[in-house]
Design an enzyme around this catalytic site. Sequence first.
Site, PDB file in Angstrom:
ATOM      1  N   ASP A 285       7.304  -4.002   6.332  1.00 22.11           N
ATOM      2  CA  ASP A 285       6.388  -2.903   6.570  1.00 22.11           C
ATOM      3  C   ASP A 285       5.293  -2.996   5.501  1.00 22.11           C
ATOM      4  O   ASP A 285       5.357  -3.811   4.575  1.00 22.11           O
ATOM      5  CB  ASP A 285       7.141  -1.553   6.527  1.00 22.11           C
ATOM      6  CG  ASP A 285       6.375  -0.470   7.282  1.00 22.11           C
ATOM      7  OD1 ASP A 285       7.019   0.511   7.721  1.00 22.11           O
ATOM      8  OD2 ASP A 285       5.159  -0.606   7.454  1.00 22.11           O
TER       9      ASP A 285
HETATM   10  C1  GLC Z   1       3.091   1.784   8.507  1.00 21.93           C
HETATM   11  C2  GLC Z   1       4.336   2.087   9.279  1.00 21.93           C
HETATM   12  C3  GLC Z   1       4.698   1.045  10.284  1.00 21.93           C
HETATM   13  C4  GLC Z   1       3.441   0.417  10.847  1.00 21.93           C
HETATM   14  C5  GLC Z   1       2.754  -0.329   9.713  1.00 21.93           C
HETATM   15  C6  GLC Z   1       1.448  -0.966  10.168  1.00 21.93           C
HETATM   16  O1  GLC Z   1       3.233   2.145   7.168  1.00 21.93           O
HETATM   17  O2  GLC Z   1       5.514   2.407   8.532  1.00 21.93           O
HETATM   18  O3  GLC Z   1       5.483   1.683  11.311  1.00 21.93           O
HETATM   19  O4  GLC Z   1       3.780  -0.478  11.887  1.00 21.93           O
HETATM   20  O5  GLC Z   1       2.497   0.508   8.594  1.00 21.93           O
HETATM   21  O6  GLC Z   1       0.537   0.011  10.544  1.00 21.93           O
END
Ligand code: GLC
Length: 741
Positions: A285
Amino acid sequence: MKKLLVWALPLVVVACGQPTKTPSASSLDQRVDSLLSLMTLEEKVGQLTLYTSDYDVTGPTMRAQYKEDIKSGKVGAIFNAVGADYTRNLQKMAVEETRLGIPLLFGYDVVHGHQTIFPIPLGESCTWDLEAMKLSAQIAAKEAAAQGLHWTFAPMVDISRDPRWGRVMEGGGEDHYLGSLIAKAKVEGFQGENLQDTHTILSCIKHYAAYGAPQAGREYHTVDMSDRVLREVYLLPYKAGIDAGAATVMTSFNEVDGVPATGSKYLMNDILRKEWGFNGFVVTDYTAIMELLHHGYAADTAHAAQLAIEAGVDMDMQAGFYQDKLVELVKSGRVSESLIDESVRRILRQKFMLGLFEDPYRYSDTAREQAWLMSAEHLEAARDISRKSIVLLENKNNTLPLSSAIQRIALIGPLADSKRDMIGAWSAAGDGNKAVSLREGLMARYPKATIAYAQGCAIDSPDKSGFSEALQVAKNSEVVILALGEAAQMSGEAASRTSIQLPGAQQALMDELRKLGKPLIVVLSNGRPLDLSTLSQQADALVETWFLGTMAGHAIADVLSGDYNPSGKLTMTFPRNLGQIPIHYNMKNTGRPRDVDPNGKYTSRYLDVENSPLYPFGYGLSYTQFSYSNMQLDKESATAKDTLRVQLTVKNTGSRQGEEIVQLYVRDWVGSVTRPVKELKGFQKISLAAGEEKTVVFTLPISDLSFYRQDMSFGTEPGGYEVYVGRNAEDVQGLRFQLLE
Ligand code: GLC
């Protein structure tokens, strides 16, 4: 720089134009290995790096540095880059200006729709309609792929039992059985039968693992649970998505049992790859590798990069730690290059699977972009699943449906005329301005009625200065429709709340309107279960609409008018108050259960509220009524190899057609570990005309009753069981059977 054309590689036979089928595994592996053999260590590490595009008022933009990184082969994937032209331009940099011309992968959070926005996933899960949830993913993929995207960071399949956590809006509720089926449906919807099709995209099972169980519902907080609960509840939807063929997995921000997921060999290697056989790639993430420092799990950047790559994490989203440190770590001998190669292989495989080496620009097609975005067909599908997501919680004296002959409607409340809030959080490329507000939906449905509108109050402000206008509007009406709830951004990421009350002055507005004695229909737009204990007493009708997406207003009007008979049922328990949290249907009985001594002092209870929830898992009303009778089991005892046949009669005893979600639960009365008082093991959504009855049959393989026994072996145990059928987790009837040795 003279570029070695990837398609000049031996064994890479380039089919002119559209590839027609997924290459066989062996040829795919040969092509991957052939390309890998030409790559420098720096180019390999570039494939493990994912950076975000940016936005400005004109749309997506790319930081100068990232453009240089693309041209120098230091980045293999970009997210938040949307649009056929924009992605084509970035792709040209990678394909035409780097030595090997390896195409970029474009990812994006296509969570509940791309431009046609569907209900938030928690709302959609209340349809219990797996085909509908698959269809919405298919449409989302089609629209995303038409805008140059190859990969969505969805489905989010985190189980959660805590409404304080803002991302409950993004998942499929509290139950792992239903959550697993939804995960499968979503992966199949996004990825389709063949990733070579330019309307299918890679899915991403997230957030692995157990992100939905943060302490106190506080975002990103510590997750700590037994391995038994982790495996028996929280891991199942991830596994279901992987078993359905999910191409990628995203690591979660949280730690589990003291180890941050992004550095966990146990999760990423032992379980995900060795036990489950996952062969796609793992992406972190957002900056999660960097966060190993904050967790106190890594001592420095190099240590964090080493922990992550050794745990089995293939791609670094936005931290840049792989880009900064992996080459040095390999050259110094601290990390084996074979680990890097393995990760590169996993990523290249997906790029080959998408056909990007045959035609890197095949997804960046302006003609498809114009044809498919928010088409009438997509909008109609959105309206259909939106109305099916609506849950009717109260309907006293058949206040609803609203007659078409009604003349004077007061429409009041902070969500009544909102468009942006209707598409909820995680609506990515969705445009709130294109959403249909409740006000617009009602005006379209009741063109002859006078619909007097007053906001009454803001969503989250103590200011009551708008009350008098609202009360005046209400006095001059036959019925009051009161639109209450949360702002879209009060749920989603980084949106935990310590209160689950209606925010601001909304309850006070309800209190004042109640005094007028007019029929009061409350329409809720919210991203989590709220404390509706007072509202449920005051409202004549109470309708949970979540955030329904682009077609919200029409879908709500379809239900309020009775054009569609509501069929949704809750997939997350609504507590009586905050103090009951966590509360879910599949809890344990305890040694002093309340029902053993209902008036006893020394039982598992509270002094100030009963144990039962306000609205249980599986609850939802209809404009008609259904009776359940003649429940039968085909055997009174069974062995582990048997299948139990359960049947019952369901009859529509009301005056109009309706759909009913018939639920099947099981209880294991005695086990080598204590067992939940109920576990969902099946459901069927049936449609019945007025007066029609149907025999509903469930076949339950006894092996479905397997669990992690006291020694953590997985299997069944002999003893007494009870099978329940019912309209929700509380309103059931049961029959017992014996499982023999
Ligand atoms: C965010 C989220 C994740 C998302 C990623 C990209 O922090 O936790 O679900 O896919 O960043 O946007």
